[in-house]
Design a protein around this motif. Structure first.
Motif, mmCIF file in Angstrom:
data_model
loop_
_atom_site.group_PDB
_atom_site.id
_atom_site.type_symbol
_atom_site.label_atom_id
_atom_site.label_comp_id
_atom_site.label_asym_id
_atom_site.label_seq_id
_atom_site.Cartn_x
_atom_site.Cartn_y
_atom_site.Cartn_z
ATOM 1 N N GLU A 1 6.823 28.294 -14.159
ATOM 2 C CA GLU A 1 7.471 29.599 -14.228
ATOM 3 C C GLU A 1 6.811 30.585 -13.257
ATOM 4 O OE1 GLU A 1 8.672 33.036 -17.538
ATOM 5 O OE2 GLU A 1 7.688 31.175 -18.163
ATOM 6 N N GLY A 2 7.626 31.238 -12.453
ATOM 7 C CA GLY A 2 7.128 32.236 -11.512
ATOM 8 C C GLY A 2 6.497 31.671 -10.261
ATOM 9 N N SER A 3 6.594 30.369 -10.043
ATOM 10 C CA SER A 3 5.937 29.760 -8.889
ATOM 11 C C SER A 3 6.506 30.283 -7.575
ATOM 12 C CB SER A 3 6.091 28.239 -8.937
ATOM 13 O OG SER A 3 5.502 27.649 -7.794
ATOM 14 N N ARG A 4 5.602 30.556 -6.622
ATOM 15 C CA ARG A 4 5.991 30.972 -5.266
ATOM 16 C C ARG A 4 5.702 29.875 -4.245
ATOM 17 N NH1 ARG A 4 3.655 36.178 -3.002
ATOM 18 N NH2 ARG A 4 1.699 34.998 -3.072
ATOM 19 N N SER A 5 5.117 28.775 -4.670
ATOM 20 C CA SER A 5 4.493 27.827 -3.754
ATOM 21 C C SER A 5 5.358 26.609 -3.455
ATOM 22 C CB SER A 5 3.153 27.346 -4.328
ATOM 23 O OG SER A 5 2.258 28.430 -4.503
ATOM 24 N N ALA A 6 5.098 26.048 -2.284
ATOM 25 C CA ALA A 6 5.572 24.724 -1.911
ATOM 26 C C ALA A 6 4.420 24.022 -1.197
ATOM 27 C CB ALA A 6 6.793 24.802 -1.006
ATOM 28 N N PHE A 7 4.322 22.728 -1.395
ATOM 29 C CA PHE A 7 3.255 21.926 -0.800
ATOM 30 C C PHE A 7 3.904 20.894 0.116
ATOM 31 C CE2 PHE A 7 1.920 23.562 -4.859
ATOM 32 C CZ PHE A 7 0.648 24.051 -4.610
ATOM 33 N N TRP A 8 3.331 20.678 1.292
ATOM 34 C CA TRP A 8 4.026 19.820 2.249
ATOM 35 C C TRP A 8 3.075 18.930 3.029
ATOM 36 C CZ3 TRP A 8 2.839 20.292 7.443
ATOM 37 C CH2 TRP A 8 2.189 21.470 7.836
ATOM 38 N N LEU A 9 3.665 17.914 3.633
ATOM 39 C CA LEU A 9 2.926 17.022 4.514
ATOM 40 C C LEU A 9 3.847 16.576 5.645
ATOM 41 C CD1 LEU A 9 4.020 13.876 3.978
ATOM 42 C CD2 LEU A 9 2.647 14.133 1.915
ATOM 43 N N ILE A 10 3.249 16.338 6.784
ATOM 44 C CA ILE A 10 3.897 15.666 7.899
ATOM 45 C C ILE A 10 2.954 14.564 8.347
ATOM 46 C CG2 ILE A 10 4.727 15.837 10.284
ATOM 47 C CD1 ILE A 10 5.373 18.796 9.715
ATOM 48 N N GLU A 11 3.419 13.338 8.319
ATOM 49 C CA GLU A 11 2.609 12.186 8.729
ATOM 50 C C GLU A 11 3.310 11.537 9.919
ATOM 51 O OE1 GLU A 11 1.383 11.167 4.096
ATOM 52 O OE2 GLU A 11 2.977 10.042 5.126
ATOM 53 N N LEU A 12 2.557 11.319 11.005
ATOM 54 C CA LEU A 12 3.156 10.790 12.234
ATOM 55 C C LEU A 12 2.164 9.862 12.924
ATOM 56 C CD1 LEU A 12 5.715 11.117 14.059
ATOM 57 C CD2 LEU A 12 4.414 12.847 15.328
ATOM 58 N N LEU A 13 2.624 8.687 13.308
ATOM 59 C CA LEU A 13 1.772 7.761 14.040
ATOM 60 C C LEU A 13 1.272 8.430 15.324
ATOM 61 C CD1 LEU A 13 3.899 4.516 13.612
ATOM 62 C CD2 LEU A 13 1.609 4.905 12.646
ATOM 63 N N SER A 14 0.003 8.197 15.652
ATOM 64 C CA SER A 14 -0.628 8.921 16.760
ATOM 65 C C SER A 14 0.047 8.637 18.102
ATOM 66 C CB SER A 14 -2.115 8.566 16.834
ATOM 67 O OG SER A 14 -2.294 7.170 17.053
ATOM 68 N N ALA A 15 0.675 7.497 18.257
ATOM 69 C CA ALA A 15 1.346 7.183 19.519
ATOM 70 C C ALA A 15 2.488 8.142 19.809
ATOM 71 C CB ALA A 15 1.866 5.742 19.488
ATOM 72 N N SER B 1 -4.517 21.217 -18.330
ATOM 73 C CA SER B 1 -3.940 22.519 -17.984
ATOM 74 C C SER B 1 -4.981 23.431 -17.359
ATOM 75 C CB SER B 1 -3.322 23.181 -19.213
ATOM 76 O OG SER B 1 -4.316 23.700 -20.086
ATOM 77 N N ARG B 2 -6.240 23.304 -17.787
ATOM 78 C CA ARG B 2 -7.307 24.157 -17.243
ATOM 79 C C ARG B 2 -7.695 23.751 -15.821
ATOM 80 N NH1 ARG B 2 -6.576 28.410 -18.638
ATOM 81 N NH2 ARG B 2 -4.591 27.411 -19.026
ATOM 82 N N MET B 3 -7.376 22.525 -15.407
ATOM 83 C CA MET B 3 -7.684 22.121 -14.034
ATOM 84 C C MET B 3 -6.990 23.018 -13.023
ATOM 85 S SD MET B 3 -9.847 19.628 -13.481
ATOM 86 C CE MET B 3 -9.407 19.372 -11.765
ATOM 87 N N SER B 4 -5.845 23.578 -13.390
ATOM 88 C CA SER B 4 -5.084 24.398 -12.459
ATOM 89 C C SER B 4 -5.615 25.822 -12.361
ATOM 90 C CB SER B 4 -3.604 24.422 -12.857
ATOM 91 O OG SER B 4 -3.437 24.987 -14.151
ATOM 92 N N THR B 5 -6.531 26.206 -13.246
ATOM 93 C CA THR B 5 -7.003 27.593 -13.266
ATOM 94 C C THR B 5 -8.518 27.718 -13.174
ATOM 95 O OG1 THR B 5 -7.125 27.601 -15.699
ATOM 96 C CG2 THR B 5 -5.046 28.304 -14.695
ATOM 97 N N ASP B 6 -9.260 26.676 -13.538
ATOM 98 C CA ASP B 6 -10.705 26.810 -13.706
ATOM 99 C C ASP B 6 -11.529 26.157 -12.612
ATOM 100 O OD1 ASP B 6 -9.860 28.017 -15.987
ATOM 101 O OD2 ASP B 6 -10.918 26.725 -17.388
ATOM 102 N N THR B 7 -10.896 25.658 -11.543
ATOM 103 C CA THR B 7 -11.645 25.050 -10.450
ATOM 104 C C THR B 7 -11.586 25.959 -9.219
ATOM 105 O OG1 THR B 7 -9.683 23.789 -9.803
ATOM 106 C CG2 THR B 7 -11.257 22.709 -11.275
ATOM 107 N N PRO B 8 -12.606 25.925 -8.344
ATOM 108 C CA PRO B 8 -12.626 26.817 -7.187
ATOM 109 C C PRO B 8 -11.427 26.583 -6.269
ATOM 110 C CG PRO B 8 -14.782 25.811 -7.544
ATOM 111 C CD PRO B 8 -13.822 25.102 -8.439
ATOM 112 N N ASP C 1 -0.262 27.304 -9.508
ATOM 113 C CA ASP C 1 0.368 27.789 -10.730
ATOM 114 C C ASP C 1 -0.413 27.307 -11.946
ATOM 115 O OD1 ASP C 1 2.540 28.716 -9.121
ATOM 116 O OD2 ASP C 1 3.324 26.663 -9.093
ATOM 117 N N GLU C 2 -0.431 28.139 -12.986
ATOM 118 C CA GLU C 2 -1.007 27.692 -14.249
ATOM 119 C C GLU C 2 -0.066 26.672 -14.872
ATOM 120 O OE1 GLU C 2 -2.857 29.378 -18.453
ATOM 121 O OE2 GLU C 2 -2.086 30.769 -16.938
ATOM 122 N N GLU C 3 -0.551 25.456 -15.005
ATOM 123 C CA GLU C 3 0.295 24.374 -15.482
ATOM 124 C C GLU C 3 0.324 24.317 -17.006
ATOM 125 O OE1 GLU C 3 -0.461 21.441 -11.637
ATOM 126 O OE2 GLU C 3 -1.206 20.854 -13.618
#
Length: 360
Positions: free
Chosen positions: A88-102, A221-228, A235-237
């Protein structure tokens, strides 16, 4: 931004199982994924089998996972992913781009990123976050605003900077020699047990037993709020029995084993600290240490050391005695956990940058 001639993308086909008739594309995309990480790290520590990876791509009430493959003349050369959490109230998106170095330097990454940003905007998300490993190299370096750690301004860093990202945190990847650390683990476990009066160790392998579900869910649930987290946004899960069951199912459906070691406060019966260790179906492969947390109100009793060492003892004795190494990740400013890891024998292996952009 358009892709170069001959390069296309399409949504990744997600089979229901790896025995399904349409599973070939997912298997090939996983092979390419593993090759990309091998190019970056020089090892197979991050490799996963299609069976292990597939459960994480099945529909989930926690998030929607947008996934594409990148093709060059119909040959898979990379992957694109955007995860949009439903908290609820999330503003975030998480992404990745993976590409072979060639295929670096052709403009493929920038075209892929345009797709990432457009997808985030279409989903109403304004905070984009991403991680990349930055192998050590000479030359100019970038320091994290947390004040802990630096990375080289390499190909990946320049890509993030060019697209308007800021480096927010550095994450340390560490490795433990599971064979050489046995005596140290035994000694430190004895010290932790002596300090943790009023607590006892409880352990289980997934699936989580019914009597542990509520306590485990609260700690997760605390992993989402209590770690640096620096200036990163998480988001608080909300975790409940159903979410724990889905979490366990992903592990089991992928053929993986997870050992959870928790500290229980004897007087209240509450679970107040935990550690997770995992491995795939090959018990001679590398193991991984995943979440570890001590609830804030129970810190100061060496419970982090207790659950880590108790878990490692059981791991070596009963779960994966032939696994050579344990891999773990920690924020570079998380000195309490790094102190524990270093005492046990974990040594730095690599560093990841956590990157963030806020869309206008």
């Amino acid at each position: 931004m358009t892709f170069p001639d001959g390069v296309t993308t399409r949504p990744l086909t997600i089979p229901r199982t790896m025995d399904a008739a349409d599973a070939g594309e997912f298997a090939e995309s996983t092979r390419v994924r593993n090759e990309i990480y091998r190019e970056i790290t020089g090892s197979d520590h991050d490799a996963l089998s299609p069976d292990e990876l597939l459960p994480h791509y099945q529909p989930s009430p926690e998030e929607i996972r947008h996934s594409w493959i990148v093709l060059d003349d119909d040959r898979i050369i990379g992957r694109i992913g955007v995860d949009v959490p439903f908290e609820e109230g999330s503003r975030s998106a998480f992404w990745l781009i993976e590409l072979l170095s060639a295929h670096h330097g052709r403009g493929i990454g920038s075209a892929a990123y345009a797709l990432v940003e457009q997808t985030a905007r279409d989903q109403g998300r304004t905070v984009l976050q991403s991680w990349a490993q930055h192998p050590d190299a000479p030359g100019r370096r970038l320091s994290a605003p947390t004040g802990f750690g630096s990375i080289p301004e390499d190909h990946a860093a320049r890509f993030y900077l060019r697209h308007g990202y800021t480096l927010e945190q550095i994450e340390r990847e560490s490795a433990l020699d599971l064979q050489a650390s046995v005596d140290d683990v035994a000694r430190l476990l004895h010290e932790a047990e002596a300090a943790a009066t009023g607590y006892r160790v409880v352990q289980w392998t997934a699936p989580t037993p019914p009597e542990r579900v509520d306590g485990y869910a609260w700690m997760k649930s605390r992993m989402s709020t209590d770690t640096p987290a620096g200036a990163l946004e998480f988001d608080e899960e909300v975790w409940d029995a159903a979410r724990v069951a889905r979490h366990d199912r992903k592990t089991l459906d992928g053929g993986r084993t997870m050992l959870v070691t928790a500290a229980q406060h004897i007087a209240s019966g509450d679970l107040v600290a935990f550690n997770e260790l995992t491995i795939g179906s090959d018990r001679t492969a590398v193991s991984h240490q995943e979440d570890t947390l001590v609830l804030a109100e129970h810190r100061g009793h060496r419970l982090g050391l207790l659950v880590k060492c108790a878990g490692l003892r059981t791991w070596r004795a009963e779960v994966a005695p032939l696994s050579p190494r344990m891999i773990t990740y920690n924020a570079e400013e998380n000195r309490p956990m790094l102190d524990i890891n270093e005492a046990i024998g974990f040594a730095p292996l690599a560093y990841n940058g956590a990157w963030k952009k806020v869309l206008s």
